[in-house]
Each structure stands twice: as C-alpha cells, then as structure tokens.
Scaffold this motif. Structure first.
Motif, PDB file in Angstrom:
ATOM      1  N   PRO A   1      -3.961 -12.453  11.665  1.00  0.00           N
ATOM      2  CA  PRO A   1      -5.289 -12.962  12.025  1.00  0.00           C
ATOM      3  C   PRO A   1      -5.269 -14.427  12.448  1.00  0.00           C
ATOM      4  CG  PRO A   1      -5.412 -11.687   9.996  1.00  0.00           C
ATOM      5  CD  PRO A   1      -3.972 -11.832  10.314  1.00  0.00           C
ATOM      6  N   LEU A   2      -4.457 -15.237  11.778  1.00  0.00           N
ATOM      7  CA  LEU A   2      -4.385 -16.654  12.128  1.00  0.00           C
ATOM      8  C   LEU A   2      -3.777 -16.858  13.514  1.00  0.00           C
ATOM      9  CD1 LEU A   2      -3.282 -18.218   8.720  1.00  0.00           C
ATOM     10  CD2 LEU A   2      -5.492 -18.493   9.838  1.00  0.00           C
ATOM     11  N   VAL A   3      -2.719 -16.108  13.809  1.00  0.00           N
ATOM     12  CA  VAL A   3      -2.097 -16.209  15.131  1.00  0.00           C
ATOM     13  C   VAL A   3      -3.085 -15.770  16.209  1.00  0.00           C
ATOM     14  CG1 VAL A   3      -0.297 -15.258  16.629  1.00  0.00           C
ATOM     15  CG2 VAL A   3       0.268 -15.959  14.299  1.00  0.00           C
ATOM     16  N   SER A   4      -3.822 -14.701  15.934  1.00  0.00           N
ATOM     17  CA  SER A   4      -4.839 -14.229  16.891  1.00  0.00           C
ATOM     18  C   SER A   4      -5.890 -15.305  17.126  1.00  0.00           C
ATOM     19  CB  SER A   4      -5.503 -12.956  16.356  1.00  0.00           C
ATOM     20  OG  SER A   4      -4.557 -11.935  16.131  1.00  0.00           O
TER      21      SER A   4
ATOM     22  N   PHE B   1       1.760 -15.064  -1.830  1.00  0.00           N
ATOM     23  CA  PHE B   1       2.646 -14.947  -0.666  1.00  0.00           C
ATOM     24  C   PHE B   1       2.388 -13.644   0.099  1.00  0.00           C
ATOM     25  CE2 PHE B   1       5.076 -17.688  -3.598  1.00  0.00           C
ATOM     26  CZ  PHE B   1       5.204 -18.802  -2.786  1.00  0.00           C
ATOM     27  N   LYS B   2       2.099 -12.572  -0.654  1.00  0.00           N
ATOM     28  CA  LYS B   2       1.845 -11.287  -0.019  1.00  0.00           C
ATOM     29  C   LYS B   2       0.574 -11.339   0.825  1.00  0.00           C
ATOM     30  CE  LYS B   2       1.203  -6.381  -1.148  1.00  0.00           C
ATOM     31  NZ  LYS B   2       1.099  -5.394  -2.251  1.00  0.00           N
ATOM     32  N   THR B   3      -0.479 -11.910   0.262  1.00  0.00           N
ATOM     33  CA  THR B   3      -1.744 -11.995   0.994  1.00  0.00           C
ATOM     34  C   THR B   3      -1.639 -12.945   2.175  1.00  0.00           C
ATOM     35  OG1 THR B   3      -2.996 -11.548  -1.037  1.00  0.00           O
ATOM     36  CG2 THR B   3      -4.214 -12.523   0.801  1.00  0.00           C
ATOM     37  N   PHE B   4      -0.959 -14.080   1.964  1.00  0.00           N
ATOM     38  CA  PHE B   4      -0.836 -15.040   3.060  1.00  0.00           C
ATOM     39  C   PHE B   4      -0.007 -14.474   4.209  1.00  0.00           C
ATOM     40  CE2 PHE B   4       0.755 -18.831   5.265  1.00  0.00           C
ATOM     41  CZ  PHE B   4      -0.439 -19.499   5.480  1.00  0.00           C
ATOM     42  N   SER B   5       0.983 -13.662   3.883  1.00  0.00           N
ATOM     43  CA  SER B   5       1.772 -13.026   4.942  1.00  0.00           C
ATOM     44  C   SER B   5       0.905 -12.092   5.784  1.00  0.00           C
ATOM     45  CB  SER B   5       2.952 -12.255   4.342  1.00  0.00           C
ATOM     46  OG  SER B   5       2.505 -11.166   3.550  1.00  0.00           O
ATOM     47  N   LYS B   6      -0.081 -11.436   5.142  1.00  0.00           N
ATOM     48  CA  LYS B   6      -1.016 -10.601   5.889  1.00  0.00           C
ATOM     49  C   LYS B   6      -1.966 -11.437   6.740  1.00  0.00           C
ATOM     50  CE  LYS B   6      -1.317  -6.482   2.934  1.00  0.00           C
ATOM     51  NZ  LYS B   6      -2.241  -5.617   2.151  1.00  0.00           N
TER      52      LYS B   6
ATOM     53  N   MET C   1     -16.039 -31.929   3.920  1.00  0.00           N
ATOM     54  CA  MET C   1     -16.690 -31.324   2.749  1.00  0.00           C
ATOM     55  C   MET C   1     -17.210 -29.931   3.081  1.00  0.00           C
ATOM     56  SD  MET C   1     -16.420 -32.937  -0.008  1.00  0.00           S
ATOM     57  CE  MET C   1     -17.652 -32.016  -0.938  1.00  0.00           C
ATOM     58  N   ILE C   2     -17.390 -29.643   4.378  1.00  0.00           N
ATOM     59  CA  ILE C   2     -17.790 -28.290   4.791  1.00  0.00           C
ATOM     60  C   ILE C   2     -16.720 -27.292   4.360  1.00  0.00           C
ATOM     61  CG2 ILE C   2     -18.268 -26.810   6.785  1.00  0.00           C
ATOM     62  CD1 ILE C   2     -19.202 -29.369   8.261  1.00  0.00           C
ATOM     63  N   ILE C   3     -15.454 -27.644   4.591  1.00  0.00           N
ATOM     64  CA  ILE C   3     -14.347 -26.781   4.189  1.00  0.00           C
ATOM     65  C   ILE C   3     -14.338 -26.613   2.675  1.00  0.00           C
ATOM     66  CG2 ILE C   3     -11.832 -26.573   4.100  1.00  0.00           C
ATOM     67  CD1 ILE C   3     -11.690 -28.063   6.739  1.00  0.00           C
ATOM     68  N   ASN C   4     -14.444 -27.728   1.969  1.00  0.00           N
ATOM     69  CA  ASN C   4     -14.389 -27.680   0.507  1.00  0.00           C
ATOM     70  C   ASN C   4     -15.543 -26.876  -0.077  1.00  0.00           C
ATOM     71  OD1 ASN C   4     -12.194 -29.447   0.711  1.00  0.00           O
ATOM     72  ND2 ASN C   4     -13.480 -31.253   0.541  1.00  0.00           N
ATOM     73  N   ALA C   5     -16.750 -27.082   0.469  1.00  0.00           N
ATOM     74  CA  ALA C   5     -17.926 -26.400  -0.072  1.00  0.00           C
ATOM     75  C   ALA C   5     -17.828 -24.888   0.090  1.00  0.00           C
ATOM     76  CB  ALA C   5     -19.187 -26.929   0.606  1.00  0.00           C
ATOM     77  N   LEU C   6     -17.402 -24.425   1.275  1.00  0.00           N
ATOM     78  CA  LEU C   6     -17.290 -22.986   1.506  1.00  0.00           C
ATOM     79  C   LEU C   6     -16.216 -22.358   0.616  1.00  0.00           C
ATOM     80  CD1 LEU C   6     -17.631 -22.800   5.399  1.00  0.00           C
ATOM     81  CD2 LEU C   6     -19.255 -21.950   3.712  1.00  0.00           C
TER      82      LEU C   6
ATOM     83  N   VAL D   1     -10.332 -18.993   3.649  1.00  0.00           N
ATOM     84  CA  VAL D   1     -11.493 -19.675   4.233  1.00  0.00           C
ATOM     85  C   VAL D   1     -11.097 -21.006   4.876  1.00  0.00           C
ATOM     86  CG1 VAL D   1     -13.715 -20.765   3.717  1.00  0.00           C
ATOM     87  CG2 VAL D   1     -13.102 -18.602   2.622  1.00  0.00           C
ATOM     88  N   ALA D   2     -10.289 -21.786   4.173  1.00  0.00           N
ATOM     89  CA  ALA D   2     -10.023 -23.167   4.593  1.00  0.00           C
ATOM     90  C   ALA D   2      -9.071 -23.271   5.774  1.00  0.00           C
ATOM     91  CB  ALA D   2      -9.466 -23.972   3.413  1.00  0.00           C
ATOM     92  N   VAL D   3      -8.058 -22.415   5.833  1.00  0.00           N
ATOM     93  CA  VAL D   3      -7.064 -22.532   6.911  1.00  0.00           C
ATOM     94  C   VAL D   3      -7.684 -22.303   8.291  1.00  0.00           C
ATOM     95  CG1 VAL D   3      -4.930 -21.581   7.872  1.00  0.00           C
ATOM     96  CG2 VAL D   3      -5.106 -22.011   5.419  1.00  0.00           C
ATOM     97  N   PRO D   4      -8.460 -21.220   8.514  1.00  0.00           N
ATOM     98  CA  PRO D   4      -9.067 -21.053   9.849  1.00  0.00           C
ATOM     99  C   PRO D   4     -10.070 -22.149  10.197  1.00  0.00           C
ATOM    100  CG  PRO D   4      -9.889 -19.381   8.315  1.00  0.00           C
ATOM    101  CD  PRO D   4      -8.736 -20.051   7.649  1.00  0.00           C
ATOM    102  N   LEU D   5     -10.820 -22.631   9.209  1.00  0.00           N
ATOM    103  CA  LEU D   5     -11.745 -23.733   9.479  1.00  0.00           C
ATOM    104  C   LEU D   5     -10.985 -24.984   9.892  1.00  0.00           C
ATOM    105  CD1 LEU D   5     -14.374 -23.371   6.606  1.00  0.00           C
ATOM    106  CD2 LEU D   5     -14.715 -22.918   9.029  1.00  0.00           C
ATOM    107  N   SER D   6      -9.868 -25.222   9.219  1.00  0.00           N
ATOM    108  CA  SER D   6      -9.032 -26.373   9.567  1.00  0.00           C
ATOM    109  C   SER D   6      -8.477 -26.238  10.983  1.00  0.00           C
ATOM    110  CB  SER D   6      -7.886 -26.506   8.558  1.00  0.00           C
ATOM    111  OG  SER D   6      -7.048 -27.583   8.884  1.00  0.00           O
TER     112      SER D   6
END
Length: 272
Positions: free
Chosen positions: A202-205, A193-198, A27-32, A70-75
């Motif tokens: 950061p996610l790989v880092s 898709f454009k934003t997620f590609s950017k 719920m931490i992920i969902n709330a943020l 927000v959710a992907v890096p927290l996951s």
C-alpha cells in the motif's frame, strides 16, 4: 548555525520554524495516531493487572502498528507537498518546507515514544519511563551540534541537524524500552514486522500516486487553489493507500475484521 555562517536573524527564524511552527502542523499526525491508540491502552492496563502478558504483548504491538499505519502515509504526503502544506499555514518560506518534511518523520517516532510511555505508566513502570526519556534527551543534546556540523560538512541542510539528533535520540529511547520489555516480560515484536511488511505494498502504491500527482502540482497559486490541489491529491493518494491496504488485508490487522465489516456495511447501506 551562527558558527557555520548563518546570520543572527536567520538563526532566529530557523529556531522558530523548528521549535514552534512545524511541530504545530505535525500535531495532525500525532493527534490521529494517538486518537486511534487511546482505546487500546485501557485494555493493555487491564490485561497487565490480570497477569495476561501474552494479551498485553499483542495489544502493545497493535498500538505501534496503528501508529505506523496512520503516521507513515501522512508523513509521505507531507514530504511530497511540503512547500504547499507549509504555505497554507504560514506563507512562503525558504526553509519551512524542508524542515516540515523532516519534522513529519520525527513525528512518527515521537508518537510511538509517547504511546509507549503512556502504556508503561499504566503498567506502573515509571522507572523505565524516566530512564528511556532521559537517555533520549541526553543523546539528543549531545548530537545537536555535531549533527549540524556534519550536515554542513557534507553539503546537506545543516539546520536539519537538530531534527536528526532528535530522531536518533527517540530511536534509542524506543529501542531501550523494547529491549527491556523483551528481557523482563519476554515480549516479542513479530506482529509489528509482519504487519509492516504487509503495509509495504500500500505504501509503494501511494508513493507512485504521489509521484505522479506531484508532477502536476506546482508550488504556486493562491491560498484557495492550493487547498483544492492538496485536497484532491489527498483523496487520491490516501484513497489508493486504503484501497490497497484493504485488498491485501493489512488494514484488517490494525482495525480488525469486525470494524472493517461494520464500516463497509454502513457504506453499502448509505449507497442503497
């Protein structure tokens, strides 16, 4: 689970972990994610009432981008330190960490589905909400047992089958909505898709930093030690993610230049 050899007490324990305990952590992920999206939804409704569908489409994409940002890096953080995170809430467990890792992934689609349904209700598309929700639930129910049996067959954690079924059901429900909006209002999703590609850099880092940190963080130590470890790892990994996101301007697509400049201005004044 009982059919494939789990005893009754283990089945009860897994049921509690899957249904009650790990969702509370996630719920931490969902709330943020939802907290950042709530401010966008009233503007979506206002634009829809005015008939400004291009703006509705743009803000709809922005809401989904915000959740992903927000959710992907927290996951990823929860997946990397799943056993330590679960221990902080419920203590040691043979199953909790693995279930928590998968539940954190399911929470991403859950957050997206919840925000989409809130937007659809604001657009008075109640029928679409009912259809996609019921379709997702039916697929979930139909896949629960087959997924458990399939994972058991291939030697993977069979008790994750119900979470895989939930994930697939939510993906289908989300896809139905996106296709319906595209057909009825000519929505496009290029911005997502454009934003997620950017976000990939950061996610790989962040993944690299998490991998390095995980080499030095064991699943041992008392409560306080684990909190300190996770706190340091969280600051370093999320800090890396936000820094790279700022450098490649993917965060600007989510929050906007005005908010970024405002935050940086306050930070500089505080340092001064």
């Amino acid at each position: 689970l009982y059919m494939i050899g789990f005893d009754a007490s283990t089945c009860e324990l897994l049921g509690s972990i899957i249904v009650t305990w790990t969702p509370k952590i996630c719920m931490i992920i969902n709330a943020l994610a939802l907290g950042l999206c709530n401010s966008v939804i009233p503007f979506i409704v206002e634009d829809f009432v005015k008939g400004n569908l291009n703006s509705v489409n743009s803000k709809f994409n922005q809401a989904i981008n915000t959740i992903l940002f927000v959710a992907v890096p927290l996951s990823l953080f929860i997946i990397t330190f799943k056993n330590n995170v679960y221990y902080l809430f419920y203590g040691e467990s043979n199953y909790g960490g693995v279930v928590l890792a998968m539940m954190s992934v399911v929470s991403i689609t859950f957050s997206i589905s919840l925000v989409i349904n809130m937007i659809l209700q604001g657009m008075k598309k109640h029928k679409m909400v009912y259809i996609n929700t019921v379709a997702g639930l039916i697929i979930n129910a139909c896949l629960d047992i087959p997924m458990i049996l399939l994972l058991n067959k291939i030697g993977f954690y069979p008790y994750l089958g119900t979470l895989f079924a939930t994930f697939i059901g939510q993906l289908v429900a989300i896809s139905l909505v996106l296709l319906s909006l595209k057909k009825e209002y000519k929505f496009h999703y290029r911005d997502i898709f454009k934003t997620f590609s950017k976000m990939i850099l950061p996610l790989v880092s962040m993944i690299i930093v998490l991998f390095i940190l995980s080499r030095f963080v064991s699943n041992s130590g008392n409560y306080l030690i684990r909190i300190i470890k996770l706190g340091i790892c969280g600051i370093l990994s999320v800090g890396t993610y936000l820094f790279v996101a700022y450098k490649n301007k993917s965060i600007n697509a989510i929050l906007g230049d005005e908010i970024i400049n405002k935050v940086l201005g306050k930070f500089k004044r505080n340092r001064g």
